[in-house]
Design a protein around this motif. Structure first.
Motif, PDB file in Angstrom:
ATOM      1  N   GLU A  57       0.825  -1.213   0.000  1.00 22.43           N
ATOM      2  CA  GLU A  57       0.000   0.000   0.000  1.00 22.43           C
ATOM      3  C   GLU A  57       0.856   1.259   0.000  1.00 22.43           C
ATOM      4  OE1 GLU A  57      -4.005   1.734   2.222  1.00 22.43           O
ATOM      5  OE2 GLU A  57      -3.322  -0.326   2.560  1.00 22.43           O
ATOM      6  N   MET A 103      -4.243   3.784  -1.295  1.00 20.02           N
ATOM      7  CA  MET A 103      -5.677   3.774  -1.498  1.00 20.02           C
ATOM      8  C   MET A 103      -6.074   4.992  -2.351  1.00 20.02           C
ATOM      9  SD  MET A 103      -8.132   1.745  -0.840  1.00 20.02           S
ATOM     10  CE  MET A 103      -7.313   0.778   0.439  1.00 20.02           C
ATOM     11  N   ARG A 111      -7.754   0.544  -4.710  1.00 18.23           N
ATOM     12  CA  ARG A 111      -6.430   0.737  -5.269  1.00 18.23           C
ATOM     13  C   ARG A 111      -6.128  -0.457  -6.153  1.00 18.23           C
ATOM     14  NH1 ARG A 111      -1.912  -1.650  -2.650  1.00 18.23           N
ATOM     15  NH2 ARG A 111      -2.516  -3.247  -1.138  1.00 18.23           N
ATOM     16  N   SER A 125     -10.031  -1.818   0.637  1.00 21.87           N
ATOM     17  CA  SER A 125      -9.309  -1.937   1.905  1.00 21.87           C
ATOM     18  C   SER A 125      -9.736  -3.226   2.603  1.00 21.87           C
ATOM     19  CB  SER A 125      -9.618  -0.730   2.790  1.00 21.87           C
ATOM     20  OG  SER A 125      -8.962  -0.843   4.027  1.00 21.87           O
TER      21      SER A 125
END
Length: 258
Positions: free
Chosen positions: A130, A135, A203, A224
């Protein structure tokens, strides 16, 4: 025509000082996370793996992964050393995936599986931590033999063969339109239209290839995910099958497709 292996080698070299440089650090004891997809060769596979890498143990905890070629699997966790060994449902070896943790917190990859002409499987990992693809951000990765051109929201970009470009969804809260173009006869020809719903909560990587006058995309996108929902996370190293039950009945049966 370049093969997937050639493009991944180009990708590896191009990002040697950025994304892939993170993978050259020493191993750590932290967990590794991964998704996977059959990226070349089509079809599907029913695989298993041991989250702790202890496949030599008869009662090792194992998870099932159903891998397809249209969307990537759910997120899985692995605590063992490289490589991750994948098996079929009969516990016969299928392929091994080599990796190296980045040493800077949680490590995550998308494992691209390639099916060879003889039916054997090989793999390559795309960095997907990440911290690299935050995100609300998306990485356009080219596996095309020519330059491609894109408009994502109000952002315009060109991507050379084998290169990539990270972009953020900006203020798009409902839908993000991604349009792709090819240069044909000195003019831009629209070759791809794709929408990403609620992009700020997602993402991913959009892998693109060119077929004739069209851009073919493979969307490797996720939302997420809390660690407690990651398959294999905090799993025990071994299980204790109950007596008089089939051996596999005590194994967690977790399918990997969303």
């Amino acid at each position: 025509m370049k093969t997937l292996s050639q493009w991944l080698l180009i990708f590896l070299c191009s990002f040697g000082q950025s994304l892939f440089s993170l993978e050259e650090s020493p191993e750590t004891s932290g967990p590794a996370f991964f998704h996977t997809i059959i990226f070349e060769g089509g079809g599907s596979e029913d695989l298993t793996y041991a989250p702790w890498g202890n496949t030599e143990d008869e009662n090792a905890t194992r998870y099932s992964i159903r891998v397809g070629s249209f969307r990537m699997t759910k997120k899985f966790c692995y605590y063992g050393d490289s490589p991750i060994r994948f098996y079929n449902q009969d516990r016969e070896p299928v392929f091994e995936h080599e990796f190296s943790r980045d040493g800077r917190g949680d490590f995550e990859q998308i494992i691209l599986i390639r099916r060879l002409k003889d039916g054997k499987l090989t793999s390559h990992g795309l960095p997907f931590a990440e911290s690299l693809v935050p995100m609300g951000s998306f990485l356009l990765q080219s596996f095309a033999n020519e330059s491609t051109f894109f408009k994502a929201g109000e952002m315009k970009m060109s991507i050379q063969s084998g290169k990539s470009r990270l972009f953020h969804s900006g203020q798009s809260t409902q839908n993000l339109s991604v349009n792709g173009y090819l240069m044909r006869n000195g003019k831009y020809k629209e070759a791809l239209t794709q929408n990403i719903s609620e992009p700020l909560s997602k993402r991913g990587i959009i892998a693109v290839r060119v077929s004739g006058d069209l851009i073919r995309s493979t969307s490797l996108i996720t939302g997420s995910i809390q660690k407690s929902f990651v398959l294999g996370y905090n799993s025990p190293k071994t299980i204790n099958p109950e007596p008089n039950l089939p051996e596999n009945s005590a194994e967690p049966v977790q399918l990997g497709l969303d």
